[in-house]
Each structure stands twice: as structure tokens, then as C-alpha cells.
Design a protein around this motif. Structure first.
Motif, PDB file in Angstrom:
ATOM      1  N   LEU A  64       0.820  -1.203   0.000  1.00 46.65           N
ATOM      2  CA  LEU A  64       0.000   0.000   0.000  1.00 46.65           C
ATOM      3  C   LEU A  64       0.858   1.259   0.000  1.00 46.65           C
ATOM      4  N   LEU A  65       1.878   1.303   0.828  1.00 46.03           N
ATOM      5  CA  LEU A  65       2.722   2.495   0.895  1.00 46.03           C
ATOM      6  C   LEU A  65       3.514   2.700  -0.394  1.00 46.03           C
ATOM      7  N   ARG A  66       4.032   1.627  -0.982  1.00 51.51           N
ATOM      8  CA  ARG A  66       4.730   1.760  -2.271  1.00 51.51           C
ATOM      9  C   ARG A  66       3.800   2.347  -3.321  1.00 51.51           C
ATOM     10  N   TRP A  67       2.577   1.862  -3.340  1.00 53.86           N
ATOM     11  CA  TRP A  67       1.607   2.338  -4.336  1.00 53.86           C
ATOM     12  C   TRP A  67       1.273   3.802  -4.104  1.00 53.86           C
ATOM     13  N   LEU A  68       1.035   4.185  -2.873  1.00 55.39           N
ATOM     14  CA  LEU A  68       0.694   5.575  -2.578  1.00 55.39           C
ATOM     15  C   LEU A  68       1.817   6.513  -2.999  1.00 55.39           C
ATOM     16  N   CYS A  69       3.056   6.107  -2.758  1.00 46.18           N
ATOM     17  CA  CYS A  69       4.193   6.940  -3.139  1.00 46.18           C
ATOM     18  C   CYS A  69       4.382   7.012  -4.646  1.00 46.18           C
ATOM     19  N   SER A  70       3.817   6.046  -5.377  1.00 47.51           N
ATOM     20  CA  SER A  70       3.990   6.019  -6.831  1.00 47.51           C
ATOM     21  C   SER A  70       2.950   6.849  -7.577  1.00 47.51           C
ATOM     22  N   LEU A  71       1.888   7.268  -6.885  1.00 44.56           N
ATOM     23  CA  LEU A  71       0.825   8.015  -7.549  1.00 44.56           C
ATOM     24  C   LEU A  71       1.309   9.398  -7.965  1.00 44.56           C
ATOM     25  N   GLU A  72       0.812   9.867  -9.105  1.00 49.68           N
ATOM     26  CA  GLU A  72       1.218  11.175  -9.588  1.00 49.68           C
ATOM     27  C   GLU A  72       0.702  12.273  -8.656  1.00 49.68           C
ATOM     28  N   ARG A  73       1.412  13.374  -8.655  1.00 51.29           N
ATOM     29  CA  ARG A  73       1.043  14.512  -7.816  1.00 51.29           C
ATOM     30  C   ARG A  73      -0.376  14.962  -8.137  1.00 51.29           C
ATOM     31  N   GLY A  74      -1.098  15.302  -7.103  1.00 49.19           N
ATOM     32  CA  GLY A  74      -2.463  15.766  -7.275  1.00 49.19           C
ATOM     33  C   GLY A  74      -3.507  14.726  -6.926  1.00 49.19           C
ATOM     34  N   ARG A  75      -3.105  13.451  -6.911  1.00 53.85           N
ATOM     35  CA  ARG A  75      -4.072  12.411  -6.556  1.00 53.85           C
ATOM     36  C   ARG A  75      -4.333  12.386  -5.045  1.00 53.85           C
ATOM     37  N   ILE A  76      -3.341  12.824  -4.283  1.00 55.33           N
ATOM     38  CA  ILE A  76      -3.447  12.839  -2.821  1.00 55.33           C
ATOM     39  C   ILE A  76      -3.299  14.277  -2.353  1.00 55.33           C
TER      40      ILE A  76
END
Length: 225
Positions: free
Chosen positions: A199-211
Motif C-alpha cells: 500500500l505504501l509503495r503504491w501511494l508513493c507512486s501516484l502522480e502529484r495531485g491524486r493525494i
């Protein structure tokens, strides 16, 4: 492309067809007569479509040692259990753990394929519906525990770049970051899946603006220490 909600309904109908050969076969049910009356056991042993609605949660949630043939009973009632699950009527983490105990991955290929299609259709439908009858975290937990991995579900979530998908993400992070310990997150009624690394790897891989910025800062603090 098929509407996600229609795809789910089609998958549930196909699940009924795949399991139909089991539904009318004689299936004597023996179980805990302290918890269940003989009439309940007889009803569960009867045609699947005639099993009373109020008995489905009991079978779906009950401890495996309450039935002499738990795997056989769970397999037989799978279409009814899964419909109730996708409608938000059952405890998702417990049902996921019960499917593992029933050994669904070793069932005949047509049944397994039909169930896998429901998992994928349910996930896609959930990603495209906000609010939904079932919390997106609960759907993710169910699918991750039953399949043993978060990766395919997170991959599809990342590829679904819609406002609805991102609203689900913000809601999920509100819980993971505030109520749950995301750095040590485990999924399943018996904590079968250690979810934090994926989960943490995936969250860090998301493009800016998604979070959003506040949530992203907290994720980076957890990951980077």
C-alpha cells in the motif's frame, strides 16, 4: 464498454449459472444443534435459492467447526453469500477469511473463474460509485485477502483517474492515516495479509495531485521516517 454496475450484475448472474449444478444436489447438512434448530439445518440443506435470507449471514460468518462439511457448504452457498456481500449485508473481513478456509482457489475452474470475475466486476463498480453501499476499504480488504495480494486492485485504482476514484482515495486515507496504523496495516479477520508494504509503495507512486497535500506529507513522514 459495459457499464461497471451492469458488469457486476452480469457477473453475479454468471456465478449463479456456474454453481447451479451444486444447488439441487442432495447435500445433507450436519452442524451445531446447540446454535441451530433441525429446521435450520434442513433449510440450509435444501435448494440454494430457497434458503431463507436470514440464514445466509449465519452461514457466511459462522465458525468453520460449526459444520461437519464447512468447505462443501460454503461452496454450495457461494452465490447467495457473494450477492449479500456485494450489497453490503455481510462482514467483509470475516467472509474473506471464510473463503480462504473453504479453499476456494482449489475449486473447479468454472466456479473459480466465475468468482474471480465477480471480484473484478465488484472492484470496478465500487471505484465508479461514490458513495457506495460498501466502503471502498472493505472491498479492497475482501479482494486482497481472498486473492492474497493488493497489487492488481491497487494497479486498477491507480489507473482509474476519475473524481469518484480520487474521492474514494481521500476517504480511505482519512481512515488509514487517522484511525489505522498504515505503517503496520494488516487485512483480514485473522490478519492474513500484511498490507503496509504494498500500500505504501503504491501511494508513493501516484502522480502529484491524486493525494491532498496534508495526507501526502503524512505518508512521506511515515515512509521516510
Amino acid at each position: 464498454m459495459t457499464d461497471p454496475h451492469q458488469r457486476l450484475q452480469n457477473a453475479l448472474d454468471a456465478l449463479d449459472v456456474a454453481f447451479a449444478p451444486l444447488s439441487d444436489l442432495p447435500f445433507p447438512v450436519s452442524g451445531c444443534t446447540y446454535c441451530y434448530a433441525e429446521s435450520d439445518l434442513e433449510a440450509v440443506a435444501g435448494p440454494v435459492h430457497l434458503v431463507p435470507e436470514d440464514l445466509i449471514p449465519y452461514v457466511a460468518h459462522e465458525a468453520t467447526n460449526h459444520w461437519d462439511d464447512f468447505p462443501g457448504l460454503y461452496r454450495r452457498l457461494t452465490p447467495r453469500i457473494v450477492r449479500a456481500l456485494t450489497e453490503g449485508q455481510l462482514l467483509h473481513d470475516m467472509v474473506a477469511s471464510r473463503f480462504l478456509a473453504a479453499g476456494w482457489r482449489d475449486w473447479p475452474a468454472p466456479e473459480r473463474a466465475a468468482l474471480e470475475e465477480v471480484w473484478h466486476a465488484w472492484w470496478r463498480s465500487a471505484l465508479h460509485t461514490h458513495p457506495d453501499t460498501t466502503n471502498i476499504r472493505d472491498v479492497l480488504e475482501t479482494l486482497s485477502v481472498t486473492t492474497g495480494t493488493l497489487t492488481p486492485w491497487l494497479t486498477e485504482w491507480g489507473a482509474t483517474r476519475t473524481e469518484t476514484s480520487d474521492r474514494h482515495l481521500a476517504d480511505a486515507l482519512d481512515t488509514w492515516l487517522i484511525e489505522d496504523d498504515i505503517a503496520d496495516l494488516q487485512l483480514g479477520f485473522y490478519d492474513e495479509v500484511y498490507a503496509a508494504p504494498e500500500l505504501l509503495r503504491w501511494l508513493c507512486s501516484l502522480e502529484r495531485g491524486r493525494i491532498n497535500a496534508a495526507q501526502l506529507r503524512e505518508i512521506e513522514r511515515i515512509v521516510c521516517g
